[in-house]
Design an enzyme around this catalytic site. Structure first.
Site, PDB file in Angstrom:
ATOM      1  N   ASP A 346       0.845  -1.191   0.000  1.00  0.00           N
ATOM      2  CA  ASP A 346       0.000   0.000   0.000  1.00  0.00           C
ATOM      3  C   ASP A 346       0.879   1.239   0.000  1.00  0.00           C
ATOM      4  O   ASP A 346       1.952   1.236  -0.614  1.00  0.00           O
ATOM      5  CB  ASP A 346      -0.930  -0.040   1.219  1.00  0.00           C
ATOM      6  CG  ASP A 346      -2.278   0.601   0.949  1.00  0.00           C
ATOM      7  OD1 ASP A 346      -2.319   1.834   0.887  1.00  0.00           O
ATOM      8  OD2 ASP A 346      -3.275  -0.121   0.805  1.00  0.00           O
ATOM      9  N   HIS A 382      -3.478   5.978   3.476  1.00  0.00           N
ATOM     10  CA  HIS A 382      -4.262   4.818   3.046  1.00  0.00           C
ATOM     11  C   HIS A 382      -3.713   3.523   3.630  1.00  0.00           C
ATOM     12  O   HIS A 382      -4.462   2.690   4.165  1.00  0.00           O
ATOM     13  CB  HIS A 382      -4.264   4.778   1.518  1.00  0.00           C
ATOM     14  CG  HIS A 382      -5.238   3.819   0.918  1.00  0.00           C
ATOM     15  ND1 HIS A 382      -4.967   2.478   0.755  1.00  0.00           N
ATOM     16  CD2 HIS A 382      -6.482   4.010   0.424  1.00  0.00           C
ATOM     17  CE1 HIS A 382      -5.999   1.894   0.173  1.00  0.00           C
ATOM     18  NE2 HIS A 382      -6.934   2.798  -0.033  1.00  0.00           N
ATOM     19  N   ASN A 470     -13.830   0.181  -6.913  1.00  0.00           N
ATOM     20  CA  ASN A 470     -14.837   1.163  -6.507  1.00  0.00           C
ATOM     21  C   ASN A 470     -15.463   1.915  -7.674  1.00  0.00           C
ATOM     22  O   ASN A 470     -15.962   3.015  -7.491  1.00  0.00           O
ATOM     23  CB  ASN A 470     -14.204   2.178  -5.549  1.00  0.00           C
ATOM     24  CG  ASN A 470     -13.602   1.523  -4.333  1.00  0.00           C
ATOM     25  OD1 ASN A 470     -14.156   0.588  -3.794  1.00  0.00           O
ATOM     26  ND2 ASN A 470     -12.450   2.020  -3.910  1.00  0.00           N
ATOM     27  N   SER A 552     -11.167  -0.878  -0.468  1.00  0.00           N
ATOM     28  CA  SER A 552      -9.868  -0.862   0.214  1.00  0.00           C
ATOM     29  C   SER A 552     -10.033  -1.079   1.709  1.00  0.00           C
ATOM     30  O   SER A 552      -9.173  -1.681   2.360  1.00  0.00           O
ATOM     31  CB  SER A 552      -9.165   0.485  -0.009  1.00  0.00           C
ATOM     32  OG  SER A 552      -8.507   0.522  -1.235  1.00  0.00           O
TER      33      SER A 552
END
Length: 688
Positions: A346, A382, A470, A552
């Protein structure tokens, strides 16, 4: 439920890659005869038959274009400056067996090896080798690379006499890549190195301009004052206006005031006001807001800690709504994921955070040539958010993670991550014997090079769990790969303020318990399970908390549970103890079969449903008595799971790559299931 990669265009497909980072190996241009001499005999297909191609491709790229422009037929001197030519892009080049290499005359040609490919590329003109990502030869994906078809051993060189499998990252023009693919005669993988993106739902803003004519109409300044607890001004809050002639956005200053430009005669045309705090507060969204241009407008944000389910957070350790929905709060505290290694690929993880300060291992993939140790700097937040859901460690402060005693490895891939760097990160996972990998990321088109690495990881016992995406469309890659577990997102009524932006994610399929599928979540037969992905509160830098949405956020819920299953379910200490693809598929099966239906959507949106921690850990005997397991019980899956799927795709053995006619930008993948000892979607065999 076999998975077919979706081939939608990437958001980054036409975006220029970042400028060279200095890691490239700039080689002097040579003719193709020199290239053939410099390369080994195994690389002959790359360099052969290219005398004519060299003359034309010499004009490719900036350097080639400059030399070509000097050879003008008129002899006129070129003007000042540099002629415009095609920009070089990153490509992935790797050896692979030619289609049908086990049969016919092509089987007599020596197989290519990674070292041979690298040497040939270094010698070819107008190709700059950036780096070579070599993989361990002991783990070779079946059906890929120099090993070719099952039962076929290359007659020379190849993986046994070369540096193993892997990819070479090189910069070249599209024209050069096309020539290289043609010269490879089916023995080379040549594909664009795609940019990846983090899978959190970004607010979609309309285009700022609809024509080339500048806006000349009336406009005015609107002041929005954002305050928090005790009327304290909140800085660094994003404020956006939608509708009207043009949208507008601004960020609050130290005084908590955002100054926005309103285009049009008044503010009545504004259709939406979105206020997004950096941390510790709920967002705010108002449709058709009543705004004034004559005096400041005030928005008071609600603190996260005032929400009933988060009372006294972070001073008192709290279990998030998603963990409670999956019954983590009923799991005995000694179930902490001891002995299991989890990797989060990530944007890094901020170890300044009280929930993440026990993380000790990591790898900055993007910055590895400068400093591999900067994985703990998370500018986006994130990765910290995802890591907190998986393994927040403080037992008395903040948010409780699923597997606080697991060994977490952080692979920093963002900002700027590409497929080549994800391949590198997965190689780190193989070398470090990682058990579970969290992939809250995605790309556009499927990548054959990445698929090879995912298969290698699975064969090495590394389980990849990926976010479905998404875009409100088909499942994105790599979640669409059949070798990963794809996770969609759901929400629940009552777990966020009704005036927050989270309310905009509600689908139309709310069930009796208040669960709904998130409007942004991708869907399709590739979805395995779903998990909480709306208003998920977790850690963000430097030492704060935020409520975010996205597949996520759903994926780390399943990753954390997977770590608990591997650590505490008896099968993984006995029959599935050894690292193998059977171990990975066994884990996926347990997660699928522990799931319970949520929302009223069909399985394309929720898969088997939301995994239940008690059932997955074998702490409940209710699984076989649950009514949803009566549907299609011969397969152990919900009815209509394969609706719309080609039944001929489910029973394949091995992996087929349809490469005919595929150019550098088209993959043409056809994936079939591997015989890992479990019928896909079926119940375990006798003796389990």
């Amino acid at each position: 439920m076999p998975k077919q990669p979706q081939g939608g265009a990437s958001d980054f497909q036409d975006r220029p890659p970042p400028p060279p980072d200095g890691a490239g190996d700039k080689r002097p241009a040579t003719d193709d005869g020199a290239a053939a001499g410099a390369a080994s005999a195994g690389a002959a297909p790359i360099a052969s038959g290219s005398a004519g191609a060299s003359a034309t491709s010499g004009a490719s790229g900036a350097e080639g274009a400059s030399s070509a422009s000097g050879a003008s037929s008129t002899g006129a001197a070129p003007g000042p400056g540099r002629p415009v030519a095609e920009r070089k892009k990153k490509y992935l080049v790797a050896p692979r067996a030619a289609p049908g290499a086990a049969f016919g005359p092509s089987a007599l040609a020596p197989a290519l090896g990674l070292q041979s490919v690298e040497q040939a590329l270094q010698a070819l003109p107008d190709i700059d080798v950036v780096e070579t990502i070599a993989t361990r030869a002991s783990v070779a994906p079946a059906g890929f690379g120099p090993l070719g078809m099952a039962g076929f051993t290359p007659s020379g060189g190849g993986v046994f006499g070369d540096s193993g499998d892997g990819v070479v990252v090189a910069r070249m023009t599209d024209q050069k890549a096309g020539e290289l693919l043609q010269r490879g005669q089916g023995q080379l993988l040549v594909e664009r190195d795609q940019h990846l993106r983090l899978l959190d739902p970004m607010l979609r803003r309309p285009d700022l301009v609809s024509s080339l004519t500048p806006y000349q109409g009336p406009q005015a300044e609107l002041l929005l004052n954002v305050v928090g607890q005790d009327d304290q001004p909140l800085a660094e809050v994003e404020v956006s206006l939608f509708g009207g002639v043009l949208p507008s956005s601004a960020v609050t200053g130290a005084d908590g005031v955002a100054r926005l430009r309103v285009y049009g005669p008044d503010a009545n045309s504004v259709s939406g006001l979105y206020v997004k705090p950096r941390a510790d507060y709920w967002s705010f969204y108002q449709r058709d807001p009543d705004l004034s241009l004559d005096q400041p407008n005030v928005v008071m944000l609600k603190p996260l800690a005032e929400w009933p389910a988060l009372r006294n957070m972070p001073q008192q350790n709290t279990v998030g709504w998603g963990a409670r929905a999956m019954r983590l709060d009923q799991v005995p505290p000694q179930f902490g994921g001891q002995g299991i290694k989890v990797a989060v690929i990530d944007s890094g993880a901020a170890t300044t955070h009280g929930n993440l300060n026990r993380i000790r291992a990591g790898f900055d993939v993007v910055n590895k040539h400068v400093d591999r140790g900067t994985w703990n700097a998370d500018t986006l937040g994130h990765g910290s958010h995802c890591t907190g859901v998986i393994a927040a460690t403080d037992p008395v402060w903040g948010i409780r993670g699923f597997a606080p005693q697991a060994e977490v490895h952080v692979c920093k891939l963002f900002p700027g991550g590409q497929v080549s760097q994800l391949i590198d990160a997965l190689e780190y996972c193989i070398e470090q014997q990682i058990d579970v990998v969290n992939l809250s990321l995605g790309g556009g088109a499927p990548s054959e090079a990445l698929e090879r690495q995912i298969v290698r990881a699975k064969q090495a016992g590394v389980a990849c769990i990926a976010a479905a995406g998404n875009s409100s469309g088909p499942v994105q890659y790599p979640a669409s790969s059949q070798h990963v577990l794809a996770v969609a997102a759901i929400g629940k009524i009552g777990e966020f303020p009704p005036d927050s932006y989270h309310a905009e994610t509600l689908g139309k399929d709310i069930d009796a318990q208040g669960y709904f599928t998130a409007r942004f979540s991708c869907f399709g037969p590739q979805v395995d399970v779903c998990a909480p992905g709306v208003a998920v509160v977790s850690s963000v830098p430097p030492n704060n908390f935020a409520a975010w949405d996205g597949t996520s956020m759903a994926t780390p819920h399943v990753t954390g549970l997977a770590a608990l299953v591997l650590a505490h379910r008896p099968e993984f200490q006995s029959v599935l103890r050894m690292r193998s693809p059977e171990r990975v598929e066994g884990l996926f099966q347990i997660l699928r079969m522990s799931a319970r239906p949520v929302a009223t959507a069909d399985p394309n949106y929720v898969g088997y449903g939301m995994p239940d921690a008690l059932i997955a850990l074998g702490l409940s005997t209710a699984q076989m008595s649950m009514p949803w397991h009566g549907q299609a019980s011969s397969f152990g899956m919900p009815a209509a799971m394969f609706a719309g799927m080609d039944s001929g795709q489910r029973g394949g053995t091995g992996i087929g790559m349809a490469s005919a006619g595929a150019g550098p930008g088209a993959m043409g993948l056809t994936l079939q299931s591997l015989p890992f000892g479990f019928a896909f979607g079926g119940m375990p065999p006798p003796g389990w």
